[in-house]
Design an enzyme around this catalytic site. Sequence first.
Site, short mmCIF file in Angstrom:
data_model
loop_
_atom_site.label_atom_id
_atom_site.label_comp_id
_atom_site.label_asym_id
_atom_site.label_seq_id
_atom_site.Cartn_x
_atom_site.Cartn_y
_atom_site.Cartn_z
N CYS A 2 0.85 -1.18 0.00
CA CYS A 2 0.00 0.00 0.00
C CYS A 2 0.89 1.24 0.00
O CYS A 2 2.05 1.17 0.38
CB CYS A 2 -0.89 0.01 1.23
SG CYS A 2 -1.89 -1.48 1.36
N ARG A 27 2.04 1.53 -5.85
CA ARG A 27 2.19 0.56 -4.76
C ARG A 27 0.91 -0.25 -4.51
O ARG A 27 0.93 -1.22 -3.75
CB ARG A 27 2.59 1.28 -3.47
CG ARG A 27 3.88 2.06 -3.57
CD ARG A 27 4.17 2.76 -2.27
NE ARG A 27 4.40 1.80 -1.22
CZ ARG A 27 5.57 1.26 -0.93
NH1 ARG A 27 6.64 1.62 -1.61
NH2 ARG A 27 5.69 0.39 0.03
N TRP A 76 -3.49 -2.05 -1.67
CA TRP A 76 -3.41 -3.34 -2.34
C TRP A 76 -3.99 -4.33 -1.35
O TRP A 76 -3.43 -4.56 -0.29
CB TRP A 76 -1.95 -3.69 -2.67
CG TRP A 76 -1.79 -4.92 -3.50
CD1 TRP A 76 -1.89 -5.03 -4.85
CD2 TRP A 76 -1.50 -6.24 -3.02
NE1 TRP A 76 -1.68 -6.33 -5.24
CE2 TRP A 76 -1.44 -7.09 -4.14
CE3 TRP A 76 -1.29 -6.79 -1.76
CZ2 TRP A 76 -1.17 -8.46 -4.04
CZ3 TRP A 76 -1.02 -8.15 -1.65
CH2 TRP A 76 -0.98 -8.96 -2.79
N ASN A 102 0.00 -0.22 6.10
CA ASN A 102 0.60 -1.02 5.04
C ASN A 102 1.22 -2.23 5.71
O ASN A 102 1.93 -2.08 6.71
CB ASN A 102 1.69 -0.21 4.33
CG ASN A 102 2.47 -1.05 3.34
OD1 ASN A 102 1.93 -1.96 2.73
ND2 ASN A 102 3.74 -0.73 3.18
N GLY A 103 0.94 -3.43 5.19
CA GLY A 103 1.52 -4.64 5.78
C GLY A 103 0.44 -5.59 6.21
O GLY A 103 -0.72 -5.49 5.81
N GLU A 486 12.38 -13.71 -18.48
CA GLU A 486 11.93 -12.33 -18.28
C GLU A 486 10.90 -11.93 -19.35
O GLU A 486 9.90 -11.28 -19.04
CB GLU A 486 13.16 -11.40 -18.30
CG GLU A 486 12.87 -9.92 -18.23
CD GLU A 486 12.14 -9.47 -16.97
OE1 GLU A 486 11.89 -10.30 -16.08
OE2 GLU A 486 11.79 -8.29 -16.91
N LYS A 490 7.07 -10.74 -18.43
CA LYS A 490 6.51 -9.46 -18.88
C LYS A 490 5.17 -9.68 -19.59
O LYS A 490 4.22 -8.94 -19.39
CB LYS A 490 7.49 -8.75 -19.84
CG LYS A 490 8.66 -8.10 -19.15
CD LYS A 490 8.24 -6.89 -18.36
CE LYS A 490 9.17 -6.53 -17.22
NZ LYS A 490 9.27 -7.45 -16.12
N GLU A 493 2.42 -10.65 -17.01
CA GLU A 493 1.95 -9.63 -16.07
C GLU A 493 1.27 -8.46 -16.77
O GLU A 493 0.40 -7.82 -16.19
CB GLU A 493 3.06 -9.16 -15.12
CG GLU A 493 4.16 -8.32 -15.71
CD GLU A 493 5.15 -7.85 -14.64
OE1 GLU A 493 4.78 -7.71 -13.47
OE2 GLU A 493 6.33 -7.63 -14.98
N HIS A 509 12.72 -32.49 -23.51
CA HIS A 509 12.41 -33.27 -22.31
C HIS A 509 10.95 -33.09 -21.87
O HIS A 509 10.60 -33.41 -20.74
CB HIS A 509 13.36 -32.88 -21.17
CG HIS A 509 14.79 -33.16 -21.51
ND1 HIS A 509 15.31 -34.43 -21.56
CD2 HIS A 509 15.80 -32.33 -21.87
CE1 HIS A 509 16.58 -34.37 -21.92
NE2 HIS A 509 16.91 -33.09 -22.11
N LYS A 612 3.63 -2.59 -7.22
CA LYS A 612 5.05 -2.43 -7.54
C LYS A 612 5.95 -3.01 -6.46
O LYS A 612 6.93 -3.68 -6.73
CB LYS A 612 5.33 -0.94 -7.73
CG LYS A 612 6.76 -0.60 -8.03
CD LYS A 612 7.07 -0.93 -9.46
CE LYS A 612 8.52 -0.65 -9.82
NZ LYS A 612 8.89 -1.40 -11.04
#
Length: 617
Positions: A2, A27, A76, A102-103, A486, A490, A493, A509, A612
């Site tokens: 947050c 955030r 968030w 936040n947390g 990567e 990308k 997300e 395999h 983020k």
Amino acid sequence: MCGIVGYVGSSNSLGVLLGGLRRLEYRGYDSAGIAIIDPAGALHTRKRAGKLQILIDDLETTPIASGLTGIGHTRWATHGGPNDENAHPHLGDDGKLALIHNGIIENFAELKRELLESHPDTVFTSETDTEVAAILVGLEYRRTGDLAEAFRHVVARLHGAFTLLALHKDEPGVVVGARRNSPLVIGLGNGENFLGSDVAAFVEHTRRAMEIGQDQIVTIRADSVTVTDFDGVPAHGKEYEVLWDASAAEKGGWSSFMAKEISEEPDAIAKTLLGRVVDGAVHLEELEPLADALAEIDRIVILGCGTAAYSGMLAKYAIEKWTRIPVDVELSHEFRYRDPILNARTLVLSVSQSGETMDTLMAVKYAVANGARTLSICNTQGATIPRESDAVIYTHAGPEVAVASTKAFVAQVAAFYLFGLHLAATRGTLSASEITGLLDELQALPAQLEEVLEQHDAIKQLAGWMTDTRAVLFLGRHAGYPVALEGALKLKELAYIHAEGFAAGELKHGPIALIEAGQPVFVVVPSPRGENSLHPKVISNIQEIRARGARILAIAEKGDASVLPYADVVIPIPLASTLFEPLLAVAPLQIFAMELAAAKGLDVDQPRNLAKSVTVE
Ligand code: M6R
């Protein structure tokens, strides 16, 4: 996760809070809210589910009273869905106190049960852990009549990670904050002071910042800042000047922060190298506190999450090759739960853009507690992870606002490479001329990357053709493998398209069963030059999947004619050696994911369900 902002001063706090929240929205963006105390001492709150703009529109339609003291929050969601009720601030049971958080308060259920036993009339209006803290602080305030003291009594009972900010109508002109394993910084102004999850919250108003240590409580007034530990013992944080100004965190004329940040990649590398390469040698003064330890280490463990972990995978190839010291790369959240073997000869090297990722922070603390030496690579001045480490190499990518990490990745790799070459020089595993040659390659990257970025429009066109794609695979070998991972991250997300990255040799395999007619596969093709190049092997892998109908989208060295007969599309990149090529190959994949998301009408900077800075475990 947050974003938190607090203000006491002589300006209308609403503008300061909304400006801070706009910069902190990366955030978390499930809901937003504010609380303000007006000059008559009345408390006003407003909160709305959804992005910050919904709250702003609401405040325009129905204005709130102005006041000089306020707190703001962008959420968030953890406990309770993203709706108006669960949005912050939460109130104390008498409605006189507003609190944001936040947390995660891990023992909130137990505290709630105790509260209901001692105060059976308590009414909870949300499903959040935060409301329990708000009610507890409100009750303590009634007993003590002092907000900071009320905080001290409550934080001692909380388990987990938290930043809390609160104001109380009976103490106008005061905002109190507390932190444990979650970020909070102070902004020092003239006749005004600020609190924020990071400096972006207040950099528009002041570039003077002060750190707040673990388990500390801060009280801000317009003309004073007081910090104590949880027992009330006075403490004093380190003051510093924020190195970037507010415009660095503005979108400018770009369509998104992500587009702007990709365009800044050459600069991010150049600034990370600036002053650290002198006369063909590496100068990293920040490693001084670790100088003796670095002479003794016999193993390096790199820790990170997501994109940061992929930068660590690249670093493993480079550091092992240049120093012959064994390097393991681990996801931070796995590391401390498996009883890892650590001692004073182990260097735990963490990497984090934000410097606040809870999984990485906890892993670093575990490493410290178990006798390892610690170094961090971090992009955020004054963040918690570098403060918990023996030393830090800062990347100088500037603020990264888009949730998807881009310029931070290339800056992290540049910092890792500097570190590897420093170690190679002190250990004598590379000659001075070999180091100079590698540093020349590193310094050539910004200009080469500019060349890659010129292909933005062509990649955008490719992405535009692929909006109906349901799955994309990414292949690479050796240093191309982390780039494949990567590229897949990308695309997942940003464009919500199923994507997987594989080491090309692994295909046979199992994963080759996924290949069917028309399946798009990005392949990071290594340079054909150089001894032991894996180029022929990758060309064989391409042939294997092409024979089964795959559509090949190759990222290959400019002039590599051997790939042309097998590729449907080739994105050329400048000539670079194996370990440097990934820094050129990654940008096309970032651009592809961004443009595909944009073509699908998705929010490129704020993808769904993400934040983020991941400050919960
Ligand atoms: O701030 P950090 O570098 O520690 O963040 C680590 C990951 O959460 C981050 O890289 C994440 O994977 C990004 N969203 C990827 O684009």
